[in-house]
Design an enzyme around this catalytic site. Sequence first.
Site, short mmCIF file in Angstrom:
data_model
loop_
_atom_site.label_atom_id
_atom_site.label_comp_id
_atom_site.label_asym_id
_atom_site.label_seq_id
_atom_site.Cartn_x
_atom_site.Cartn_y
_atom_site.Cartn_z
CE1 TYR A 310 -4.41 2.77 0.09
CE2 TYR A 310 -3.21 2.27 2.67
CZ TYR A 310 -4.23 3.12 1.35
OH TYR A 310 -4.96 3.66 1.47
CB CYS B 137 -8.08 7.54 1.19
SG CYS B 137 -9.81 7.08 1.58
CG HIS B 138 -5.65 7.33 -1.15
ND1 HIS B 138 -6.22 6.39 -2.08
CD2 HIS B 138 -4.08 6.64 -0.50
CE1 HIS B 138 -6.84 6.00 -0.72
NE2 HIS B 138 -5.22 5.30 -0.80
N GLY B 139 -5.44 12.18 0.17
CA GLY B 139 -4.79 13.39 0.46
C GLY B 139 -4.64 14.09 -1.18
#
Lengths: 434, 173
Positions: A310, B137-139
């Site tokens: 991830y 979540c991932h900016g």
Amino acid sequence: MSEYTSKPEEKFEPVHTNKVGGSPYKGVVGWIDNRLPIIRMFRHEYLDFQVPKSLSYFWSFGGILTICLLLLILTGISLGMHYKPDAKYAFESVEKIMRDVNFGWLIRYAHMNLASFFFIAVYLHIFRGLYYGSYKEPRQLMWIIGIVIFFLMMATAFLGYTLPWGQMSYWGATVITNLFSAIPLFGESIVTWLWGDYSVGDAALNRFYVLHWLIAFLIVGVVVFHVIALHIVGSNNPSGIEPKDTRDTVTFAPYTTSKDLVGMLVFLLIFVAVMMYAPNYLGHPDNYIPANPMVTPAHIVPEWYFLPFYAILRSIPDKLMGVVAMVSSIAVLGLLPWLDFSKVRSSVFRPIWKQCVFLFVLNFFVLMYIGGAPAEGIYLLIGRIATAFWFAFFFILAPLVSLVEKPLPMPQSIHEFEDWKKQGKIKVFQFFGK
Amino acid sequence: MSDTNNKDKTTRRDFISTVTATVGVVGVGAAVMPIVSQMNPDASVKALASIEVDISKVKEGQEITVLWRGKPVFIKRRSKEEIEKAQKVSLKDLKDPEEDKARVKNPEWLVVLGVCTHLGCVPIGGKGDFDGWFCPCHGSHYDTSGRIRLGPAPTNLEVPKYEFVGTDKIKIG
């Protein structure tokens, strides 16, 4: 006139469609074995089978993984008798398993934690392969089959994690299935097809349940291939030297079986301790909140065993390239038998490669930490460096070390290796003393 | 055995092989098609594809979230400053260049899918460096027009098909 009729009778090749016979056993066992030779096969492959006598406890993980897989299937079948793969009832049915079903709590905690311990064992198993060069000639195909198993494990672990239909299940499923949307042109259609809807929902949950089962049994099939290949090429060992005569080997039973049993028991003891005293330690509390398609948890993370990959996904700023990097970070293991072309297998005799493998392990834990940290600032930078090192290990270090490294002097055989060990000439990994 | 003597000529056997192979391929294709197709959304799922939303109670600066096709849709009644901010941005500063005008039917109302174009999380309103949305979540950061400004998301928040029904309703889908 046909040529066949002119051929004299004695020139015909005899055929053997009926192969009944050849069993060393008598009576009922012999009667069965003559018709279905699994009994002599078992004896040949598991009782009389010759293995290198220098095997350490690191070689117990194959057996440990087999036990884990069987227990996962057993507990999985039990859970399947109570679980409902329906977006309305899934969460409730898991809670019912936890509260009402006889021993449901135990069976579910066992299944959950076994999944984690399966990964712990597989990571140690892969480390063993890296450290002792188990991927080298003639074991390349066996190694590649192992990587296929690892991919299947990741798939079925992911699918299993979606089933309780908590917040992490739901959003994990959303993020992971959306990885396919990175595929150019067809991405969106593929994702809709996977979901059977325009978002993760009831249709997806139902098919995830079916696929979770299917892949579990596919793993069993591929494991059979892995083991067949093992019994053709034979076990590697800490010396990395092939056995030459009976001074180098012991029979599988009782030597390896008893050693593996000790390994399994110690492993299962640790597993039971975690399952009983910290059953949710390896999970995430947000998964006890029912799935809500309107709200994404503020900090979503995958299961711990996916964190390094991830981290690789997140460290690449481009969507498609991130997915490509993540998949190839695992697939690249399959190239290692050719990228590392040093003739010496074992790191015991490879001073530089040994350090590289330790750095690789350290880097693996760095990535694991980064995968669980927010994707910003310093974490992003460290993640990028660690990702670069991951690939550099395979594409730069492996071939480079193969070229420049001068291996240490090696014994001629496994029994000489054992003598050297006793004389303290070489040091090897040992879990407990001699 | 006459077949073996003239190998270049098309024989009855060649013909039968070709026909059998063709029927086989078509047959396998016909058998696979429904197996693949059953996984796609069916007619009942597609039938739920449009909803009507009452927007009469939404005040200036407020944002409501409704569920459409299992996904959240953000309906935002933008303030004058927000509209101005969205319209002022130069196309050169955008990763996925799009005029604010092209993304709205009425500048006061912004209707976008609340699904981050990176990996599908729901962005949080009023957060991020551009006062629009921020995906936890991932900016990924979106501006007041739902356009991607910073982070891994490749494109702007999607504008679904919608139309105004009278003055106080929006039909999405």
